[in-house]
Scaffold this motif. Sequence first.
Motif, PDB file in Angstrom:
ATOM      1  N   THR A   1       9.656  12.523 -18.074  1.00  0.00           N
ATOM      2  CA  THR A   1      11.047  12.340 -17.683  1.00  0.00           C
ATOM      3  C   THR A   1      11.638  11.133 -18.407  1.00  0.00           C
ATOM      4  O   THR A   1      10.924  10.384 -19.078  1.00  0.00           O
ATOM      5  CB  THR A   1      11.159  12.116 -16.161  1.00  0.00           C
ATOM      6  OG1 THR A   1      10.564  10.846 -15.829  1.00  0.00           O
ATOM      7  CG2 THR A   1      10.434  13.216 -15.390  1.00  0.00           C
ATOM      8  N   TYR A   2      12.935  10.928 -18.223  1.00  0.00           N
ATOM      9  CA  TYR A   2      13.594   9.800 -18.886  1.00  0.00           C
ATOM     10  C   TYR A   2      13.124   8.456 -18.329  1.00  0.00           C
ATOM     11  O   TYR A   2      13.365   7.412 -18.934  1.00  0.00           O
ATOM     12  CB  TYR A   2      15.114   9.921 -18.762  1.00  0.00           C
ATOM     13  CG  TYR A   2      15.667   9.632 -17.381  1.00  0.00           C
ATOM     14  CD1 TYR A   2      16.127   8.363 -17.060  1.00  0.00           C
ATOM     15  CD2 TYR A   2      15.748  10.626 -16.416  1.00  0.00           C
ATOM     16  CE1 TYR A   2      16.638   8.086 -15.804  1.00  0.00           C
ATOM     17  CE2 TYR A   2      16.258  10.359 -15.159  1.00  0.00           C
ATOM     18  CZ  TYR A   2      16.710   9.099 -14.864  1.00  0.00           C
ATOM     19  OH  TYR A   2      17.211   8.822 -13.602  1.00  0.00           O
TER      20      TYR A   2
ATOM     21  N   VAL B   1      14.190  11.663 -10.225  1.00  0.00           N
ATOM     22  CA  VAL B   1      12.841  11.799 -10.773  1.00  0.00           C
ATOM     23  C   VAL B   1      11.823  11.652  -9.654  1.00  0.00           C
ATOM     24  O   VAL B   1      11.858  10.696  -8.886  1.00  0.00           O
ATOM     25  CB  VAL B   1      12.586  10.747 -11.868  1.00  0.00           C
ATOM     26  CG1 VAL B   1      11.116  10.748 -12.288  1.00  0.00           C
ATOM     27  CG2 VAL B   1      13.478  11.003 -13.068  1.00  0.00           C
TER      28      VAL B   1
ATOM     29  N   GLN C   1      12.232  16.794 -11.822  1.00  0.00           N
ATOM     30  CA  GLN C   1      13.550  16.173 -11.886  1.00  0.00           C
ATOM     31  C   GLN C   1      14.610  17.125 -11.326  1.00  0.00           C
ATOM     32  O   GLN C   1      15.359  17.747 -12.076  1.00  0.00           O
ATOM     33  CB  GLN C   1      13.900  15.767 -13.326  1.00  0.00           C
ATOM     34  CG  GLN C   1      15.134  14.893 -13.408  1.00  0.00           C
ATOM     35  CD  GLN C   1      15.409  14.396 -14.814  1.00  0.00           C
ATOM     36  OE1 GLN C   1      16.377  13.687 -15.041  1.00  0.00           O
ATOM     37  NE2 GLN C   1      14.580  14.752 -15.776  1.00  0.00           N
TER      38      GLN C   1
ATOM     39  N   HIS D   1      16.940  17.767 -18.533  1.00  0.00           N
ATOM     40  CA  HIS D   1      17.821  16.610 -18.448  1.00  0.00           C
ATOM     41  C   HIS D   1      18.979  16.902 -17.496  1.00  0.00           C
ATOM     42  O   HIS D   1      19.155  18.028 -17.015  1.00  0.00           O
ATOM     43  CB  HIS D   1      18.343  16.227 -19.833  1.00  0.00           C
ATOM     44  CG  HIS D   1      19.110  17.322 -20.514  1.00  0.00           C
ATOM     45  ND1 HIS D   1      20.421  17.604 -20.225  1.00  0.00           N
ATOM     46  CD2 HIS D   1      18.721  18.207 -21.471  1.00  0.00           C
ATOM     47  CE1 HIS D   1      20.833  18.615 -20.977  1.00  0.00           C
ATOM     48  NE2 HIS D   1      19.826  18.996 -21.749  1.00  0.00           N
TER      49      HIS D   1
ATOM     50  N   GLY E   1      10.285  18.267 -15.018  1.00  0.00           N
ATOM     51  CA  GLY E   1      10.689  16.936 -15.450  1.00  0.00           C
ATOM     52  C   GLY E   1      11.402  16.896 -16.787  1.00  0.00           C
ATOM     53  O   GLY E   1      12.134  15.949 -17.065  1.00  0.00           O
ATOM     54  N   SER E   2      11.214  17.910 -17.623  1.00  0.00           N
ATOM     55  CA  SER E   2      11.823  17.889 -18.951  1.00  0.00           C
ATOM     56  C   SER E   2      13.292  18.299 -18.929  1.00  0.00           C
ATOM     57  O   SER E   2      13.987  18.145 -19.935  1.00  0.00           O
ATOM     58  CB  SER E   2      11.066  18.832 -19.891  1.00  0.00           C
ATOM     59  OG  SER E   2      11.120  20.174 -19.406  1.00  0.00           O
TER      60      SER E   2
END
Length: 469
Positions: free
Chosen positions: A168-169, A153, A176, A197, A194-195
């Motif tokens: 992000t997570y 990230v 990411q 996964h 960032g979205s």
Amino acid sequence: MGQKTGSCNEKTRIDKVGVTNDKLTSRAGLTFLVHYLEAIDIYPLLERYFGAVRKSAKGIPVKEAFKQLICFFVDGTNLHLAYFDELKKEVGYAKTIETKFDDLASSYQMDRFLKKFSYLRSFLFRRLLQAFFIWRLQVVKPAFILLDLDTMVMDNNTAKEREGVKSTYKKVKGFQPLQLKWGPYFVDAVFRGGSKHSNHGNTVVTMVEHVVEKIRDEYDREVPIVLTADIGFFDQKNFRAFEELGIGYVVGGKLYPDIEERAKETPERNWSYLEKQDGRVYKLLSFADQRGNWHRSRRAVYTRLVDEGNLRPFCFAQHRKIYYTNLGTGEEVNSLLIKADKEDWLTSKGIVNLAHGRGDDERTHRSLKEFGTEKLPFQDFEPNTAFYYTMVFSLNLEEAFKRDVTKDQIRPVCYPSTFKRRFIDVAGKVVSSSGYLTLKVTRAVWNRLHVPKIWERVNSPPVIALSAI
């Protein structure tokens, strides 16, 4: 002959300040890096991939742009593009990186250069990283290859609006990227929003397939390859692809209730113990496990931290994890590991040690963040992609430099800030005499860094040139 220590009557107070026309630099270490880049023949490779970026003779040459960008990242004093305007005023800096003063790039020129990279051109950076990886394999000649897969990230929470910046997570907005690493080097990377996964789409399988094929075609068809990854890549699709490729894997898994129940019911005699050097003690349980939609069972190693060195937690508070692997299951990669004297990797203890060793691979992420910057300079995704990949490639070059050139003076595993402080940020003076340009440093630096030895190494071409890959 040593430096004079001075007499007891030596004057120490400075009474005046003034200006000098001497070619001085505070980054003398960059000169050695520039010679190393020439010695490994990196520029023909960059021209091959990115030569078409320069549309006319008016633009900055590709070689010069990349040389200044690499020095910009390795220097690391200021990673805002506006810093190029400050460097453009320094004659000493131009001499240090062996560039004509008029050819120093401005922030406007670097801005235009990085904005020329379309998505297709940015894809060539991945080929560049892979070519560098094959080059390092051919230089180092490892008997086995341990890869690590993870996302990183890049926190852009406080930056202005950026294309691709999403939640992000880690509860921050940013990018990411997916990154495949070999020790301190980045083998491949996919710059993503960032979205995305960890296991988004088919990117993981495609990346690993391509890199494994490249290793076998351009390095060694028989070398054993093992991949480690965290729970984000826990997916039968990935396991099946790795098994079909003939590589080993150790991937973190999810602790489902039935697994916990199985662990509780297993008698003590079926457990083994792993003692770490720091005093931690783990209980290990190896068994075959098949999740509901899996087409076959796979080896699982369940771990429970029973002793933290100075604390023995109650059973309900013990840290528990599970790892899935094909090591020690009779597949071809196991016989290759035995030939490579890595038979211990096939045991439960060896598998858990591989999983725990991912902490060292996480250090590569920290090195990249310390070496470069998480906050990227452009609003558009494509120039940020070019900036990111250039930053990653520059770190790869620094890591290779530390192992090829300065390994006897500075421990190669040091972080970029330590390397910068001990080697790059060295005072120097460039002197012209009898048709020669000479970089002079203090006697203390000369002795501490063994400068003649470093100079010999940076000017000695490697056995294999990067341009030959």
